[in-house]
Design a protein around this motif. Structure first.
Motif, PDB file in Angstrom:
ATOM      1  N   GLY A  43       0.808  -0.783   0.131  1.00  0.00           N
ATOM      2  CA  GLY A  43       0.012  -0.297  -0.032  1.00  0.00           C
ATOM      3  C   GLY A  43       0.464   1.181  -0.065  1.00  0.00           C
ATOM      4  O   GLY A  43       1.712   1.384   0.065  1.00  0.00           O
ATOM      5  N   ASN A  44       0.347   2.341  -0.014  1.00  0.00           N
ATOM      6  CA  ASN A  44       0.808   3.514  -0.337  1.00  0.00           C
ATOM      7  C   ASN A  44       0.463   4.616   1.269  1.00  0.00           C
ATOM      8  O   ASN A  44      -0.328   4.206   1.638  1.00  0.00           O
ATOM      9  CB  ASN A  44       0.395   4.721  -1.861  1.00  0.00           C
ATOM     10  CG  ASN A  44       0.363   3.778  -2.708  1.00  0.00           C
ATOM     11  OD1 ASN A  44       1.697   3.455  -2.816  1.00  0.00           O
ATOM     12  ND2 ASN A  44      -1.208   3.428  -3.862  1.00  0.00           N
ATOM     13  N   GLY A  66       7.824   0.621  -5.843  1.00  0.00           N
ATOM     14  CA  GLY A  66       6.416   0.442  -6.680  1.00  0.00           C
ATOM     15  C   GLY A  66       5.185   1.435  -5.280  1.00  0.00           C
ATOM     16  O   GLY A  66       4.589   0.836  -5.976  1.00  0.00           O
ATOM     17  N   GLU A  67       5.343   1.351  -4.562  1.00  0.00           N
ATOM     18  CA  GLU A  67       4.731   2.308  -4.032  1.00  0.00           C
ATOM     19  C   GLU A  67       4.902   3.863  -3.883  1.00  0.00           C
ATOM     20  O   GLU A  67       5.922   4.678  -4.186  1.00  0.00           O
ATOM     21  CB  GLU A  67       4.706   1.992  -2.188  1.00  0.00           C
ATOM     22  CG  GLU A  67       4.772   0.850  -2.034  1.00  0.00           C
ATOM     23  CD  GLU A  67       4.615   0.791  -0.540  1.00  0.00           C
ATOM     24  OE1 GLU A  67       4.405  -0.117  -0.245  1.00  0.00           O
ATOM     25  OE2 GLU A  67       5.735   1.310   0.640  1.00  0.00           O
ATOM     26  N   THR A  68       3.382   4.588  -3.381  1.00  0.00           N
ATOM     27  CA  THR A  68       3.736   6.247  -4.275  1.00  0.00           C
ATOM     28  C   THR A  68       3.282   6.782  -2.605  1.00  0.00           C
ATOM     29  O   THR A  68       2.878   6.065  -1.589  1.00  0.00           O
ATOM     30  CB  THR A  68       3.002   7.018  -4.357  1.00  0.00           C
ATOM     31  OG1 THR A  68       1.189   6.513  -3.836  1.00  0.00           O
ATOM     32  CG2 THR A  68       3.476   6.036  -6.015  1.00  0.00           C
TER      33      THR A  68
END
Length: 309
Positions: A43-44, A66-68
């Motif tokens: 999750g972000n 791959g997360e923000t």
């Protein structure tokens, strides 16, 4: 340390960044984020209301590939309504700017998070996918209408394993936050996990595994004490800390060595100046006495000195 006000110099440490992020909550942030790291919870990360970046800088260390990490704040933009404008003027005056946030954040990180300079209400416009976040920190407006909207956004955005953190849920100057938080508990299925003096930590998933693990670890902590309460049949942990609790350590900024060297050099210059002033004091005193004392007194002092030799 928890201060607010102008910040003119680059930060050497996280404590140099102005803001309100107390030691007990820094411990809890690290604990929750480390649990997610161990469990590989996907999750972000989202922060709504960032001030000058103290908590954002810490959160930035937990963004995986791959997360923000999205940070939403008005910064120095105009508030969307009169009430919010008055709140901004009273709380932040001229201290909150995007430039200051970016400067502080980049002192610790190589790149900025995804910055949204706007009211937090824009976060509900579809820019974040539902159930895509694992950690949401809400510390923006203190007005009820805004906070209840931020909580509704968090409910749609967090995964079942996700954690929402709400600041100022019990302060005397933020009754709107209190009303929104407990309304969410009563009517929006928000389940409390733990509360500190300043922040509420909750979830729309099952809080029991996290609570059990937290209680187990807190039982051995010398400076943190946990109490169990019940609200509408749901368990909640209330956390208290001893005075003088130290925040968990955090790495220094890219400017640390240079700033420390400058501070050391300044202290050495000041020490030498004081020594020089102290050494010059007797000579100045003699000159002052000669200028101020009448000739008769001056001759008497000289004669007394000669007689003592």
């Amino acid at each position: 340390m928890s201060t607010a006000g102008p910040q003119s110099a680059p930060p050497a440490t996280l404590d140099d960044v102005r803001g309100w992020f107390f030691a007990v909550d820094r411990h809890l942030f690290v604990w929750f984020l480390e649990q997610q790291k161990k469990a590989e919870t996907p999750g972000n990360l989202i922060e709504m209301g960032a001030y000058l970046g103290r908590s954002a800088i810490m959160l930035g260390d937990y963004v995986r590939e791959g997360e923000t990490f999205t940070v939403c704040d008005l910064f120095d933009s105009e508030a969307p309504d009169e009430a919010n404008s008055g709140e901004m003027a009273a709380s932040y005056r001229d201290t909150l700017t995007r430039k200051a946030f970016e400067s502080n954040y980049l002192a610790f990180h190589d790149a900025l998070p995804d910055l949204v300079q706007a009211p937090t209400s824009v976060m509900s416009d579809g820019r974040v996918e539902p159930k895509s976040a694992r950690f949401v920190h809400i510390d923006a407006s203190h007005l009820y209408e805004h906070v209840i909207g931020d909580i509704a956004f968090a409910k749609e955005t967090l995964s079942p394993e996700g954690v929402v953190v709400l600041d100022d849920y019990r302060s005397e100057h933020t009754p709107g936050v209190s009303a929104a938080v407990w309304e969410a508990v009563a009517t929006m299925d928000l389940l409390p996990i733990v509360v500190s003096a300043n922040k509420f930590y909750g979830t729309w998933g099952d809080p029991t595994p996290l609570q059990d693990l937290l209680l187990e670890e807190l039982a051995e902590h010398p400076e943190l004490t946990a109490y169990e309460e019940r609200i509408r049949g749901n368990r909640i942990i209330r956390l208290r800390n001893k005075a003088g609790l130290k925040a968990p350590s955090f790495r220094t900024s890219r400017f640390h060595d240079h700033i420390v060297a400058e501070r050391t050099a300044k202290a050495e210059r000041e020490r030498r100046l004081k020594e020089a002033e102290a050494a010059a004091l007797p000579a100045r005193a003699k000159r002052l006495a000669k200028d101020l004392l009448p000739p008769v007194a001056t001759r008497a002092i000289r004669n007394a000195r000669r007689g003592g030799r």
